[in-house]
Write a protein that holds these residues in place. Structure first.
Motif, PDB file in Angstrom:
ATOM      1  N   SER A 176       0.842  -1.202   0.000  1.00 41.09           N
ATOM      2  CA  SER A 176       0.000   0.000   0.000  1.00 41.09           C
ATOM      3  C   SER A 176       0.877   1.251   0.000  1.00 41.09           C
ATOM      4  O   SER A 176       2.072   1.203   0.320  1.00 41.09           O
ATOM      5  CB  SER A 176      -0.901   0.016   1.234  1.00 41.09           C
ATOM      6  OG  SER A 176      -0.120   0.108   2.419  1.00 41.09           O
ATOM      7  N   SER A 177       0.288   2.377  -0.342  1.00 37.18           N
ATOM      8  CA  SER A 177       1.025   3.648  -0.289  1.00 37.18           C
ATOM      9  C   SER A 177       1.511   3.922   1.124  1.00 37.18           C
ATOM     10  O   SER A 177       2.593   4.492   1.323  1.00 37.18           O
ATOM     11  CB  SER A 177       0.131   4.797  -0.763  1.00 37.18           C
ATOM     12  OG  SER A 177      -0.262   4.617  -2.100  1.00 37.18           O
ATOM     13  N   HIS A 178       0.736   3.500   2.118  1.00 41.37           N
ATOM     14  CA  HIS A 178       1.105   3.698   3.518  1.00 41.37           C
ATOM     15  C   HIS A 178       2.397   2.921   3.831  1.00 41.37           C
ATOM     16  O   HIS A 178       3.331   3.464   4.435  1.00 41.37           O
ATOM     17  CB  HIS A 178      -0.032   3.201   4.421  1.00 41.37           C
ATOM     18  CG  HIS A 178      -1.393   3.670   4.030  1.00 41.37           C
ATOM     19  ND1 HIS A 178      -1.991   3.329   2.833  1.00 41.37           N
ATOM     20  CD2 HIS A 178      -2.292   4.445   4.686  1.00 41.37           C
ATOM     21  CE1 HIS A 178      -3.188   3.876   2.768  1.00 41.37           C
ATOM     22  NE2 HIS A 178      -3.396   4.562   3.861  1.00 41.37           N
ATOM     23  N   HIS A 179       2.417   1.659   3.423  1.00 41.19           N
ATOM     24  CA  HIS A 179       3.585   0.807   3.639  1.00 41.19           C
ATOM     25  C   HIS A 179       4.808   1.353   2.910  1.00 41.19           C
ATOM     26  O   HIS A 179       5.904   1.485   3.490  1.00 41.19           O
ATOM     27  CB  HIS A 179       3.247  -0.607   3.147  1.00 41.19           C
ATOM     28  CG  HIS A 179       4.393  -1.566   3.155  1.00 41.19           C
ATOM     29  ND1 HIS A 179       4.516  -2.587   2.237  1.00 41.19           N
ATOM     30  CD2 HIS A 179       5.484  -1.664   3.962  1.00 41.19           C
ATOM     31  CE1 HIS A 179       5.605  -3.267   2.487  1.00 41.19           C
ATOM     32  NE2 HIS A 179       6.221  -2.730   3.524  1.00 41.19           N
ATOM     33  N   LEU A 180       4.634   1.699   1.626  1.00 41.06           N
ATOM     34  CA  LEU A 180       5.771   2.118   0.816  1.00 41.06           C
ATOM     35  C   LEU A 180       6.296   3.488   1.224  1.00 41.06           C
ATOM     36  O   LEU A 180       7.481   3.781   1.038  1.00 41.06           O
ATOM     37  CB  LEU A 180       5.393   2.084  -0.662  1.00 41.06           C
ATOM     38  CG  LEU A 180       5.038   0.675  -1.175  1.00 41.06           C
ATOM     39  CD1 LEU A 180       4.558   0.728  -2.619  1.00 41.06           C
ATOM     40  CD2 LEU A 180       6.230  -0.265  -1.036  1.00 41.06           C
ATOM     41  N   THR A 181       5.452   4.328   1.784  1.00 41.51           N
ATOM     42  CA  THR A 181       5.918   5.597   2.351  1.00 41.51           C
ATOM     43  C   THR A 181       6.984   5.341   3.416  1.00 41.51           C
ATOM     44  O   THR A 181       8.071   5.939   3.400  1.00 41.51           O
ATOM     45  CB  THR A 181       4.749   6.379   2.980  1.00 41.51           C
ATOM     46  OG1 THR A 181       3.885   6.867   1.957  1.00 41.51           O
ATOM     47  CG2 THR A 181       5.252   7.556   3.816  1.00 41.51           C
ATOM     48  N   MET A 182       6.686   4.439   4.329  1.00 41.44           N
ATOM     49  CA  MET A 182       7.606   4.171   5.430  1.00 41.44           C
ATOM     50  C   MET A 182       8.850   3.425   4.961  1.00 41.44           C
ATOM     51  O   MET A 182       9.957   3.664   5.473  1.00 41.44           O
ATOM     52  CB  MET A 182       6.899   3.381   6.523  1.00 41.44           C
ATOM     53  CG  MET A 182       5.779   4.150   7.205  1.00 41.44           C
ATOM     54  SD  MET A 182       6.325   5.694   7.981  1.00 41.44           S
ATOM     55  CE  MET A 182       7.201   5.059   9.416  1.00 41.44           C
ATOM     56  N   GLU A 183       8.687   2.538   3.976  1.00 41.33           N
ATOM     57  CA  GLU A 183       9.854   1.811   3.480  1.00 41.33           C
ATOM     58  C   GLU A 183      10.794   2.736   2.718  1.00 41.33           C
ATOM     59  O   GLU A 183      12.019   2.592   2.793  1.00 41.33           O
ATOM     60  CB  GLU A 183       9.406   0.643   2.602  1.00 41.33           C
ATOM     61  CG  GLU A 183       8.759  -0.481   3.388  1.00 41.33           C
ATOM     62  CD  GLU A 183       9.680  -1.023   4.472  1.00 41.33           C
ATOM     63  OE1 GLU A 183      10.796  -1.468   4.149  1.00 41.33           O
ATOM     64  OE2 GLU A 183       9.278  -0.994   5.657  1.00 41.33           O
ATOM     65  N   ALA A 184      10.239   3.689   1.981  1.00 37.76           N
ATOM     66  CA  ALA A 184      11.083   4.669   1.295  1.00 37.76           C
ATOM     67  C   ALA A 184      11.831   5.528   2.309  1.00 37.76           C
ATOM     68  O   ALA A 184      13.021   5.835   2.138  1.00 37.76           O
ATOM     69  CB  ALA A 184      10.229   5.551   0.384  1.00 37.76           C
ATOM     70  N   MET A 185      11.158   5.889   3.367  1.00 34.96           N
ATOM     71  CA  MET A 185      11.786   6.688   4.426  1.00 34.96           C
ATOM     72  C   MET A 185      12.852   5.872   5.157  1.00 34.96           C
ATOM     73  O   MET A 185      13.951   6.367   5.435  1.00 34.96           O
ATOM     74  CB  MET A 185      10.702   7.165   5.395  1.00 34.96           C
ATOM     75  CG  MET A 185      11.160   8.193   6.388  1.00 34.96           C
ATOM     76  SD  MET A 185       9.786   8.757   7.417  1.00 34.96           S
ATOM     77  CE  MET A 185      10.622  10.032   8.376  1.00 34.96           C
ATOM     78  N   ARG A 186      12.528   4.640   5.478  1.00 42.10           N
ATOM     79  CA  ARG A 186      13.487   3.756   6.155  1.00 42.10           C
ATOM     80  C   ARG A 186      14.757   3.597   5.338  1.00 42.10           C
ATOM     81  O   ARG A 186      15.873   3.701   5.869  1.00 42.10           O
ATOM     82  CB  ARG A 186      12.848   2.385   6.386  1.00 42.10           C
ATOM     83  CG  ARG A 186      13.773   1.376   7.066  1.00 42.10           C
ATOM     84  CD  ARG A 186      13.199  -0.035   7.051  1.00 42.10           C
ATOM     85  NE  ARG A 186      12.992  -0.520   5.695  1.00 42.10           N
ATOM     86  CZ  ARG A 186      13.949  -0.972   4.903  1.00 42.10           C
ATOM     87  NH1 ARG A 186      15.212  -0.977   5.319  1.00 42.10           N
ATOM     88  NH2 ARG A 186      13.671  -1.387   3.685  1.00 42.10           N
ATOM     89  N   SER A 187      14.584   3.369   4.028  1.00 39.82           N
ATOM     90  CA  SER A 187      15.734   3.157   3.156  1.00 39.82           C
ATOM     91  C   SER A 187      16.589   4.415   3.021  1.00 39.82           C
ATOM     92  O   SER A 187      17.819   4.350   3.061  1.00 39.82           O
ATOM     93  CB  SER A 187      15.247   2.699   1.777  1.00 39.82           C
ATOM     94  OG  SER A 187      16.312   2.553   0.881  1.00 39.82           O
ATOM     95  N   ALA A 188      15.941   5.560   2.869  1.00 45.17           N
ATOM     96  CA  ALA A 188      16.673   6.809   2.652  1.00 45.17           C
ATOM     97  C   ALA A 188      17.460   7.250   3.881  1.00 45.17           C
ATOM     98  O   ALA A 188      18.549   7.831   3.765  1.00 45.17           O
ATOM     99  CB  ALA A 188      15.704   7.910   2.237  1.00 45.17           C
ATOM    100  N   LEU A 189      16.928   6.963   5.080  1.00 37.08           N
ATOM    101  CA  LEU A 189      17.544   7.461   6.306  1.00 37.08           C
ATOM    102  C   LEU A 189      18.154   6.366   7.172  1.00 37.08           C
ATOM    103  O   LEU A 189      18.665   6.652   8.247  1.00 37.08           O
ATOM    104  CB  LEU A 189      16.505   8.236   7.123  1.00 37.08           C
ATOM    105  CG  LEU A 189      15.915   9.483   6.458  1.00 37.08           C
ATOM    106  CD1 LEU A 189      14.827  10.084   7.328  1.00 37.08           C
ATOM    107  CD2 LEU A 189      16.991  10.510   6.158  1.00 37.08           C
ATOM    108  N   ASP A 190      18.100   5.118   6.710  1.00 36.12           N
ATOM    109  CA  ASP A 190      18.641   3.978   7.451  1.00 36.12           C
ATOM    110  C   ASP A 190      18.002   3.885   8.841  1.00 36.12           C
ATOM    111  O   ASP A 190      18.685   3.874   9.873  1.00 36.12           O
ATOM    112  CB  ASP A 190      20.162   4.090   7.567  1.00 36.12           C
ATOM    113  CG  ASP A 190      20.801   2.788   8.082  1.00 36.12           C
ATOM    114  OD1 ASP A 190      20.183   1.719   7.896  1.00 36.12           O
ATOM    115  OD2 ASP A 190      21.892   2.857   8.668  1.00 36.12           O
TER     116      ASP A 190
END
Length: 333
Positions: A176-190
């Motif tokens: 979902s967009s909700h899930h991928l929002t957090m995964e994109a943030m997690r990846s970008a900021l470790d």
């Protein structure tokens, strides 16, 4: 103009080679003449929505459809065709005459997420759909339980970067967009984050209020009541800029440049629809969503009106797809 071959000519064509006859007998969409365009629409127009009633695309389709009905004097009818990750709706639209009387109103997942997750889709966005208008966006917000140690976006980022930190977040489901929002943030900021998927915000938000998860990603209307009661605190939004719906809430883009995962809702036509009709509907949608009473109605539902051109919507789809491809890889889906 839309025409089909009938009567004696049809019988004559039956003697032709099958392939040739099939091509000639098919109903074909031709460029609309000035006269056709002036009379368009001359009968009801269908807005197909790939979800059940009550969701974001359905809500937008009904609000816009009502305004177009009022402005044109012809009915714009919403038809809900959920199922198979949008395939049911896509097939219904692609199987209809490409004459400007059938459109798809959907969120970005059909165009930007599904093709990267589901390899056996029966539709291909660039081949089968024509962008008409980016109607609106709906930013999502990150909220924390009230006793969560961080009170701001920056404090959350610093906390989630610490070794040994395991912060849980709830979403509306995998992909979902909700899930991928957090995964994109997690990846970008470790960040150290653990995903807990739920079946929609109707389950995810109560889980936050019940302190089953540390964070949740949801639309503002799902969170604002709990925030006002002190049962949640809103930390950030996933739109490119701070949302007019909550201007005091920082955007994630303030710590990750160009970050933008706000949900998009647009109108699409089947490929081959006369471009003059596509432009006419695009202009009508833009006019509708800019009416002050419509702006107020949409914003009250956590939706920000846009009303973009076909070219602008094409660019938005391409940019959204690039962002989601990266997030999907980060999520390991």
């Amino acid at each position: 103009m839309n025409f089909c071959i009938h009567g004696g000519l049809r019988r004559a064509l039956a003697s032709l080679a099958p392939a040739a006859a099939a091509g000639l007998l098919a109903c074909t969409s031709l460029p609309a003449s000035a006269e056709d365009l002036a009379d368009y629409p001359s009968r009801p127009v269908r807005f197909i929505v790939p979800y059940a009633t009550g969701g974001l695309p359905d809500t937008v389709a009904r609000i816009v459809g009502q305004r177009l009905t009022e402005s044109t004097g012809k009915s714009f009818v919403v038809e809900n065709k959920p199922g198979a990750n949008g395939v049911v709706a896509a097939q219904a639209m692609m199987g209809s005459p490409h004459d400007g009387y059938t459109f798809l109103v959907t969120d970005g997942s059909m165009m930007s997420i599904n093709p990267s997750i589901y390899k056996d889709l029966s539709y291909e966005p660039n081949r089968d759909f024509m962008p008409v208008s980016l109607v609106a966006t709906s930013p999502l917000f990150i909220a924390a339980r009230p006793d969560f140690p961080a009170n701001t976006l920056q404090e959350f980022v610093e906390l989630a970067k610490k070794d040994g930190s395991r912060i849980t977040y709830g979403s509306s489901g995998v992909g979902s967009s909700h899930h991928l929002t957090m995964e994109a943030m997690r990846s970008a900021l470790d960040l150290r984050l653990d995903h807990v998927p739920f079946r929609g915000s109707g389950q995810a938000v109560p889980a936050l209020v019940g302190k089953q998860v540390d964070l949740v990603v949801a639309a503002l209307p799902s969170l604002s009541g709990f925030a006002q009661k002190g049962q949640a605190k809103i930390l950030a939004t996933n739109s490119l800029k701070r949302s007019a719906l909550a201007p005091d809430v920082p955007a994630i883009s303030e710590v990750i440049p160009d970050f933008n995962f706000a949900v998009t809702v647009g109108v699409l036509a089947p490929s081959g629809t006369p471009p003059q009709i596509v432009q006419k509907i695009s202009d009508a949608v833009a006019k509708a969503v800019r009416q002050p009473e419509v702006v107020k109605q949409l914003q009250g539902l956590g939706i920000e009106p846009v009303g973009g051109s076909p070219a602008a919507y094409r660019q938005a789809i391409d940019e959204e797809t690039r962002r989601y491809v990266g997030a999907i890889k980060a999520a390991g889906i």
